[in-house]
Design a protein around this motif. Structure first.
Motif, PDB file in Angstrom:
ATOM      1  N   MET A  50       0.840  -1.187   0.000  1.00  0.00           N
ATOM      2  CA  MET A  50       0.000   0.000   0.000  1.00  0.00           C
ATOM      3  C   MET A  50       0.884   1.249   0.000  1.00  0.00           C
ATOM      4  O   MET A  50       1.934   1.277   0.650  1.00  0.00           O
ATOM      5  N   ILE A  54      -1.507   6.879   1.250  1.00  0.00           N
ATOM      6  CA  ILE A  54      -2.911   6.457   1.268  1.00  0.00           C
ATOM      7  C   ILE A  54      -3.288   6.001   2.668  1.00  0.00           C
ATOM      8  O   ILE A  54      -4.344   6.362   3.207  1.00  0.00           O
ATOM      9  N   SER A 147      -6.118  -4.187   1.947  1.00  0.00           N
ATOM     10  CA  SER A 147      -6.151  -4.279   0.494  1.00  0.00           C
ATOM     11  C   SER A 147      -6.012  -5.730   0.082  1.00  0.00           C
ATOM     12  O   SER A 147      -5.079  -6.412   0.527  1.00  0.00           O
ATOM     13  N   THR A 215      -8.659  -0.650  -0.191  1.00  0.00           N
ATOM     14  CA  THR A 215      -8.085  -0.140  -1.433  1.00  0.00           C
ATOM     15  C   THR A 215      -8.092  -1.241  -2.475  1.00  0.00           C
ATOM     16  O   THR A 215      -7.852  -2.414  -2.166  1.00  0.00           O
ATOM     17  N   ARG A 217      -7.803  -1.889  -7.096  1.00  0.00           N
ATOM     18  CA  ARG A 217      -7.734  -1.344  -8.451  1.00  0.00           C
ATOM     19  C   ARG A 217      -7.992  -2.460  -9.457  1.00  0.00           C
ATOM     20  O   ARG A 217      -7.746  -3.626  -9.166  1.00  0.00           O
ATOM     21  N   GLU A 287      -5.923   4.410  -7.077  1.00  0.00           N
ATOM     22  CA  GLU A 287      -6.541   3.288  -6.382  1.00  0.00           C
ATOM     23  C   GLU A 287      -7.959   3.716  -6.008  1.00  0.00           C
ATOM     24  O   GLU A 287      -8.185   4.865  -5.606  1.00  0.00           O
ATOM     25  N   ASP A 288      -8.897   2.812  -6.111  1.00  0.00           N
ATOM     26  CA  ASP A 288     -10.204   3.039  -5.496  1.00  0.00           C
ATOM     27  C   ASP A 288     -10.096   2.695  -4.017  1.00  0.00           C
ATOM     28  O   ASP A 288      -9.484   1.688  -3.646  1.00  0.00           O
ATOM     29  N   VAL A 289     -10.681   3.536  -3.180  1.00  0.00           N
ATOM     30  CA  VAL A 289     -10.809   3.218  -1.760  1.00  0.00           C
ATOM     31  C   VAL A 289     -12.297   3.143  -1.462  1.00  0.00           C
ATOM     32  O   VAL A 289     -13.000   4.151  -1.500  1.00  0.00           O
TER      33      VAL A 289
END
Length: 329
Positions: A50, A54, A147, A215, A217, A287-289
């Motif tokens: 990570m 973030i 993640s 997180t 992607r 990244e999508d969170v």
């Protein structure tokens, strides 16, 4: 006549497009600079780390000093390190035997550097989190930040002929480990079911109104898009969590209003090859969170405000102070 709000089980699942969205400017420094002198050198060997900024942003947004942060898939301990540096306590679980000693070493380094939070790392399968961790010993967590593993095309270091003196390109540091239980080896449907189990197993360790931030992607497997963010959203809802926000954590820097992408060698090569075949692929720059809560009435931040604020990671100063009004296109 009013009707009671339907339960989470009765409500139709939400989609990514239905969630409020915010942008986190988390890559003003590249990943190597963010980790320099803050993590042990062997940390670089993990393929799916990570981005520290973030983790810092999420921890600041959703917890107070003294709170506890849980990461059931902690790897080298990025979540834990950033939490203890911010005065939070941290608990991590990692399946592969290789990474917990490195995570513990990174925590020791953080304490040597003045971190005030306490951190603990357990080795085990996150699908059994509730049996691995005693909440009486650690207390309940106010934030779960983790993640799931990504596709191998997004990870790894390379050495070219110029570096090795041998023909071809050699790839290394691109595998999570050898355990057959590792979700990095699982097909997508198994990954989704197992991640749902992980989230459900963690629920007894979370405080009422706790935040869960994951997180993720997308990646391409043999040319097909694997939409991991949507799968994570489905897993969270299947585990009984309530989705509240989708955040865009940038992996690219922002300079003069433009994104400065930092794709890996393999990402760039895959894009060039796809475009040569007429497939209009683009470099992944975020990244999508996916953010969930255990309570519909819980505030996302300790001060009661929404987390939807763009905060740069601080060094160098963000030249784009008006980033909160930027919308990705």
């Amino acid at each position: 006549m009013s009707h009671p709000e339907p339960s989470t089980r009765e409500r139709a699942p939400l989609t990514l497009a239905q969630l409020p969205t915010s942008v986190w400017v988390t890559a003003q420094q590249d990943a190597r600079t963010q980790r320099k002198d803050r993590y042990l050198p062997e940390s670089v060997e993990h393929p799916g780390k990570m981005l520290p900024a973030i983790g810092r942003h999420a921890i600041r947004a959703y917890t107070r000093p003294g709170d506890t942060v849980l990461d059931p898939m902690c790897g080298i301990g990025t979540t834990l390190v950033e939490a203890v540096h911010l005065g939070r306590h941290a608990i991590g679980i990692e399946l592969e035997h290789r990474w917990p000693p490195i995570a513990r070493g990174n925590l020791r380094l953080a304490h040597d550097q003045g971190a005030t939070g306490a951190g603990t790392v357990y080795q085990g399968d996150a699908r059994h989190t509730a049996s691995l961790i005693d909440p009486e010993q650690h207390g309940l967590a106010q934030l779960l930040l983790t993640s799931p593993p990504y596709g191998s095309s997004l990870h790894g270091h390379i050495r070219s002929t110029r570096d090795t003196g041998e023909p071809g390109i050699r790839k290394f540091h691109h595998t999570y480990g050898t355990s057959p239980a590792n979700l990095a080896h699982a097909p997508t449907d198994t990954l989704l079911a197992s991640f749902t189990t992980i989230l459900a197993s963690c629920r007894p360790l979370l405080a009422d109104g706790a935040t869960v931030a994951v997180t993720a992607r997308p990646w391409r497997e043999r040319g097909e898009l694997v939409d991991l963010p949507t799968a994570v959203l489905a897993a969270g809802q299947a585990a009984g969590l309530v989705p509240v926000e989708r955040c865009v954590a940038l992996l690219a820097g922002v300079r003069d209003g433009h994104l400065v992408a930092r794709g890996s060698f393999y990402q760039l090569r895959n894009i060039r090859e796809a475009r040569a075949r007429g497939v209009p692929m683009h470099l992944i720059v975020h990244e999508d969170v996916l953010v969930f809560t255990l309570s519909r009435t819980a505030n996302l931040r300790p001060d009661g405000r929404s987390s939807r604020t763009v905060v740069p990671d601080g060094t160098p100063p963000d030249p784009w102070a008006d980033a909160a009004r930027w919308t990705p296109r």
